[in-house]
Design an enzyme around this catalytic site. Structure first.
Site, PDB file in Angstrom:
ATOM      1  N   ASP A   1       0.886  -1.126   0.118  1.00  0.00           N
ATOM      2  CA  ASP A   1       0.012  -0.006  -0.036  1.00  0.00           C
ATOM      3  C   ASP A   1       0.794   1.318  -0.004  1.00  0.00           C
ATOM      4  OD1 ASP A   1      -2.254   2.154   0.918  1.00  0.00           O
ATOM      5  OD2 ASP A   1      -3.312   0.243   0.928  1.00  0.00           O
TER       6      ASP A   1
ATOM      7  N   LYS B   1     -11.581   2.574 -15.074  1.00  0.00           N
ATOM      8  CA  LYS B   1     -12.300   1.490 -14.743  1.00  0.00           C
ATOM      9  C   LYS B   1     -12.684   0.970 -15.796  1.00  0.00           C
ATOM     10  CE  LYS B   1     -11.831   1.778 -10.336  1.00  0.00           C
ATOM     11  NZ  LYS B   1     -11.032   0.573  -9.659  1.00  0.00           N
TER      12      LYS B   1
ATOM     13  N   ASN C   1      -5.647  -4.420  -6.522  1.00  0.00           N
ATOM     14  CA  ASN C   1      -6.799  -3.544  -5.987  1.00  0.00           C
ATOM     15  C   ASN C   1      -6.759  -2.041  -5.734  1.00  0.00           C
ATOM     16  OD1 ASN C   1      -9.283  -3.505  -3.956  1.00  0.00           O
ATOM     17  ND2 ASN C   1      -7.714  -2.941  -2.929  1.00  0.00           N
TER      18      ASN C   1
ATOM     19  N   TYR D   1     -11.993   8.501 -13.410  1.00  0.00           N
ATOM     20  CA  TYR D   1     -12.283   7.265 -12.819  1.00  0.00           C
ATOM     21  C   TYR D   1     -12.980   6.277 -13.793  1.00  0.00           C
ATOM     22  CZ  TYR D   1     -13.802   4.445  -8.931  1.00  0.00           C
ATOM     23  OH  TYR D   1     -14.044   3.224  -8.073  1.00  0.00           O
TER      24      TYR D   1
END
Length: 270
Positions: free
Chosen positions: A37, A172, A102, A168
């Site tokens: 992360d 995606k 992710n 965004y």
């Protein structure tokens, strides 16, 4: 014996939210975890991102399952740093079997900086994740599984005219293209590649004042219905983790090239 015993999973964005739930779920199923992360703020993101303390909590939760974990702070935009983190985990565990790309941000009402950052993190970062991991997956000679986290807005055109929101949706959608191409490129190695497409999930990326304000602005500007078909307002991170766990398991051994909505029927309404 747990279904993923002896496997190793590399998960980005693992400090909290969906990434943490996926790390804990796959660990509970027997996998050891390589967790990455950023644990730092990105200026265009209007809500707090995960911290080193969050990543430490993920480490504890994974270890509580009895699994082992290697956790590193790394930016998915930095391919060299990401490669170093993966190599550290592979050196520790000796192999890599599963990748869950992710990591993501949602600077929906940010301007041009939001567009650039969300493309860099949510699309280029996913590309980097696959690129730094695919060699280790191939090296096992036993196949593997990659899951890319997209969104319902990777399948339908919902959102606003804010640059961050447009970026965004574009990112995606781009993930679907990456998934389909990598599914073909890696199929000769028996490596499966799929994407998951959640509706709204109760994580800090959604459950914050800035995102709630953005959703409210959409409702005021247009009659877009952002809701689900089933009578549930938001999903839980564990709902997505369960779908990921199935995709990476032998139960889905012939499932590849699939864009899987986990969305309470949201896409089906469009």
């Amino acid at each position: 014996m747990p279904g993923l015993a002896g496997k190793v999973a590399f998960i980005t964005g693992a400090a909290r939210g969906q990434g943490r739930a996926e790390a804990v779920k796959l660990a509970s199923d027997g996998a050891n975890i390589i967790a990455v992360d950023l644990c730092d703020q990105i200026a265009s993101v209007p809500y707090p991102l995960a911290t080193a303390d969050d990543l430490a909590e993920t480490v504890k939760l994974v270890e509580d399952t009895g699994a082992r974990i290697v956790a590193r702070q790394a930016d998915v935009r930095d391919q060299d740093a990401l490669a170093s983190a993966v190599q550290t985990g592979v050196d520790e565990f000796g192999r890599l079997d599963i990748v869950v790309a992710n990591a993501g941000i949602a600077p929906m009402q940010s301007g041009a900086d939001g567009w650039r950052d969300v493309i860099d993190v949510n699309l280029t970062g996913v590309h980097h994740t696959v690129e730094v991991a695919k060699g280790a997956l191939i090296a096992t000679g036993e196949g593997g599984s990659i899951v890319l986290t997209s969104s319902v807005v990777g399948l339908v055109g919902m959102g606003s005219d804010d640059p961050g929101a447009i970026g965004y949706v574009a990112a995606k959608h781009g993930i679907v293209g990456l998934m389909r191409l990598y599914a073909n490129l890696l199929a000769p190695h028996s490596i499966r590649v799929n994407s998951v497409h959640p509706a709204g999930v109760d994580t800090p990326m959604i459950n914050n004042e800035a995102t709630r304000q953005w959703l409210g602005s959409i409702a005021e500007k247009s009659p877009q219905d952002m809701g689900n078909a089933l009578p549930v307002q938001v999903l839980q991170p564990e709902d997505i983790a369960n779908a990921v766990a199935w995709l990476v398991s032998d139960a889905a051994r012939y499932v590849t090239g699939v864009a899987l909505p986990v969305d309470a029927g949201s896409v089906n309404k469009r």
